[in-house]
Every structure is written in structure tokens, then in C-alpha cells.
Design an enzyme around this catalytic site. Structure first.
Site, mmCIF file in Angstrom:
data_model
loop_
_atom_site.group_PDB
_atom_site.id
_atom_site.type_symbol
_atom_site.label_atom_id
_atom_site.label_comp_id
_atom_site.label_asym_id
_atom_site.label_seq_id
_atom_site.Cartn_x
_atom_site.Cartn_y
_atom_site.Cartn_z
ATOM 1 N N ASN A 9 38.265 35.519 35.986
ATOM 2 C CA ASN A 9 38.316 34.880 37.304
ATOM 3 C C ASN A 9 37.362 35.632 38.220
ATOM 4 O OD1 ASN A 9 38.932 33.828 39.798
ATOM 5 N ND2 ASN A 9 40.923 34.859 39.960
ATOM 6 N N LYS A 11 36.496 34.890 41.215
ATOM 7 C CA LYS A 11 36.824 34.765 42.643
ATOM 8 C C LYS A 11 35.560 34.377 43.420
ATOM 9 C CE LYS A 11 40.259 38.264 41.794
ATOM 10 N NZ LYS A 11 41.368 38.975 42.348
ATOM 11 N N HIS A 97 46.826 30.458 41.951
ATOM 12 C CA HIS A 97 46.548 31.902 41.981
ATOM 13 C C HIS A 97 47.197 32.503 43.225
ATOM 14 C CE1 HIS A 97 44.341 35.677 42.269
ATOM 15 N NE2 HIS A 97 44.071 35.531 40.991
ATOM 16 N N GLU A 99 46.189 34.454 45.346
ATOM 17 C CA GLU A 99 45.341 34.444 46.550
ATOM 18 C C GLU A 99 45.334 33.065 47.201
ATOM 19 O OE1 GLU A 99 41.892 36.141 44.641
ATOM 20 O OE2 GLU A 99 43.017 38.006 44.384
ATOM 21 N N GLU A 170 51.046 37.066 36.785
ATOM 22 C CA GLU A 170 50.214 37.985 37.550
ATOM 23 C C GLU A 170 51.031 38.591 38.692
ATOM 24 O OE1 GLU A 170 45.796 37.257 37.021
ATOM 25 O OE2 GLU A 170 46.412 36.063 38.729
ATOM 26 N N GLY A 176 43.937 43.465 41.552
ATOM 27 C CA GLY A 176 42.879 44.123 42.306
ATOM 28 C C GLY A 176 43.265 45.481 42.848
ATOM 29 N N SER A 216 44.789 43.896 37.068
ATOM 30 C CA SER A 216 44.083 45.142 36.727
ATOM 31 C C SER A 216 43.972 45.371 35.217
ATOM 32 C CB SER A 216 44.747 46.347 37.423
ATOM 33 O OG SER A 216 44.670 46.190 38.830
ATOM 34 N N GLY A 237 40.328 39.705 36.640
ATOM 35 C CA GLY A 237 39.534 39.576 37.860
ATOM 36 C C GLY A 237 38.381 40.561 37.851
HETATM 37 C C1 PEP Z 1 42.949 37.999 39.133
HETATM 38 O O1 PEP Z 1 42.051 37.794 39.915
HETATM 39 O O2 PEP Z 1 43.616 37.057 38.695
HETATM 40 C C2 PEP Z 1 43.196 39.383 38.720
HETATM 41 C C3 PEP Z 1 44.151 39.613 37.850
HETATM 42 O O3 PEP Z 1 42.414 40.337 39.275
HETATM 43 P P1 PEP Z 1 42.274 41.871 38.779
HETATM 44 O O4 PEP Z 1 42.033 41.845 37.290
HETATM 45 O O5 PEP Z 1 41.096 42.406 39.522
HETATM 46 O O6 PEP Z 1 43.536 42.572 39.125
#
Ligand code: PEP
Length: 257
Positions: A9, A11, A97, A99, A170, A176, A216, A237
Site C-alpha cells: 500500500n 498511500k 483502511h 486512514e 491491521e 506506520g 509495520s 505500507g
Molecule cells: C498500511 O499502510 O496498511 C500499513 C500497514 O503501513 P505500515 O506497514 O507502514 O505500518
């Protein structure tokens, strides 16, 4: 279950040029890797160019969008319709998601409309669920995840679920932040989600749905996460923005699964 799925992803990162350069390099690095489904989810502006590049290289990497609207067309300024994504060559679409939920007010009811619209257009939804830190600390993880799964997947049939649906667990506190859920904690929630799917759709469909973990994910923790029985992939991400780390995650996913 089935083939594990690793999705990046991106973003709101990467220009069209950066995105095309990224996938042309990635395609070379992952050529010949078998046993894992690879997906990149660039911003809308880069989807068509990335689709073309992946096609030209015969890359074996699928394309996903990060969001969409549920109507086929109409006066919805700024929105993108499912058929438009399908036309470009998208196979997947990330829906709900955290976000989107946090910054754009998406509710389970909205996510549910999008899930139905995606399936109607033969797009595979990657439906994101996960608790916030205060919800985990107050012992409400399962209640939150249950509400999100049941709300987002309302009125789906077992056949639709079994036809390729992906759910991504998630935890919001892990996205992040560099703070990954332990493999045991992630497995516990993914197993809980599998149970919810079993109640909704029956055993066969519950086993067919791939349940990812996201938050992460890095090359160093991928194999351990993927070795868990109810973790069938990762939604990545930050670490999907660099070719080196995304390639290593894909390789380690195969080893771990
Ligand atoms: C995401 O954007 O869905 C995500 C899991 O981000 P990250 O891997 O940076 O935590």
C-alpha cells in the site's frame, strides 16, 4: 489459506515516474519467485501507467487501488468508480483502511457498500479492520474487530466470500509506527477473524478467505508472521516503498508460509 498474498500500500507516495521505475525494478527482482501472490497499490494517478509497465514486462504482479466509490457513475466530484479501476486493469481494491476510517469518516456501512460494488465489478476487496490503541488497552479488540468484520461484510454470500475475498487485520497502533504486533498476538486476532468468517459463511468459505496481517511489517518479521496458521499474507505500507525491503518481504513470505 491458499496462496499467500503480499500487497504493498503506497498511500499518497510516488509520482507516475517513480511508480513506473519502481515496478520495472521490482519485476526484475521478483522474477521466478513462486508460491506468493504479489500486489502493488499505487495512488490513482499512477495506476494506468503502472498497469502498462506490469503488462509490458509480464511481471506477474497484480495491481490494486487504495479506495473507490460504490456508484457506477454520477455527480460525485473527486470520486473513482469500480468500473474505472477494472478498466485500467486493477484486480484488487483496498477498502476501509484505517486512514480512510480515521481521516475521511468511513464507517462499516460505507465499507460494506464498497465491498458489494467491488464484487459486482469483479474486483477483489482487501477489507481492513483493526483496533486503536485505547481499544486494545481497554480489552475491546475482539469487540471492535467483530463489529468491523460483521459490518463491512454484511449481506455477502458464502460464494462471494470464497471467491477471493481478502481481509487485512491491521491494528491501528501498529501502522506506520514501527511497532509490530507480536506474531502470537497477530495470530490470535487472525484466528478470531477466521472464526467470525466461519460463523458468517461456513467452514469452506472461511478457509478460502485470505487473512493478512498489516502494521509495520518488515523483512525481519515477515517469516515469523507468515508461519502463523491464520496469517495468509501481509499488507505492507512503509516497507513497500523501497524495492529492497519489499523484495525481501516477498522472499521471506515464501520461506515462512
Ligand atoms: C498500511 O499502510 O496498511 C500499513 C500497514 O503501513 P505500515 O506497514 O507502514 O505500518
Amino acid at each position: 489459506m491458499g496462496t499467500p498474498i503480499i500487497a504493498g500500500n503506497w498511500k499518497m507516495f510516488k509520482t507516475v515516474g517513480e511508480a513506473v521505475n519502481f515496478v520495472s525494478e521490482l519485476a526484475v527482482r521478483v522474477a521466478g519467485i513462486k508460491g506468493v501472490e504479489m500486489v502493488v497499490c499505487p495512488p490513482f494517478t499512477a495506476l494506468a501507467a503502472v498497469a502498462g509497465q506490469l503488462r509490458d514486462q509480464g511481471a506477474g504482479i497484480a495491481l490494486g487501488a487504495q479506495n473507490m466509490y460504490w456508484e457506477d457513475e454520477g455527480a460525485y466530484t473527486g470520486e473513482v468508480a469500480p468500473g474505472m479501476l477494472k478498466e485500467i486493469g486493477c484486480r484488487y481494491v483496498i477498502l476501509g483502511h484505517s486512514e480512510r476510517r480515521q481521516y475521511f469518516g468511513e464507517t462499516d456501512a460505507v465499507v460494506n457498500k464498497k465491498v458489494h460494488a467491488a464484487l459486482a465489478h469483479e474486483l477483489i476487496p482487501i477489507v481492513c479492520v483493526g483496533e486503536r490503541l485505547e481499544e486494545r488497552e481497554s480489552g475491546n479488540t475482539e469487540e471492535v474487530v467483530r463489529r468491523q468484520v460483521e459490518g463491512s461484510l454484511a449481506e455477502l454470500t458464502a460464494r462471494q466470500a470464497a471467491a477471493g475475498l481478502v481481509v487485512a487485520y491491521e491494528p491501528v497502533w501498529a501502522i506506520g509506527t514501527g511497532r509490530t504486533a507480536s506474531a502470537a498476538d497477530a495470530q490470535q486476532v487472525n484466528k478470531f477473524i477466521r472464526g467470525l468468517l466461519r460463523n458468517l459463511f461456513g467452514e469452506a468459505a472461511a478457509q478460502a478467505v485470505r487473512i493478512q496481517y498489516g502494521g509495520s511489517v518488515k523483512p525481519g518479521n515477515t517469516a515469523e508472521l507468515m508461519a502463523q496458521p491464520d496469517i495468509d499474507g501481509a499488507l505492507v505500507g512503509g516497507a513497500s516503498l523501497e524495492v529492497d525491503s519489499f523484495t525481501d518481504i516477498i522472499k521471506n513470505a515464501v520461506v515462512g508460509y
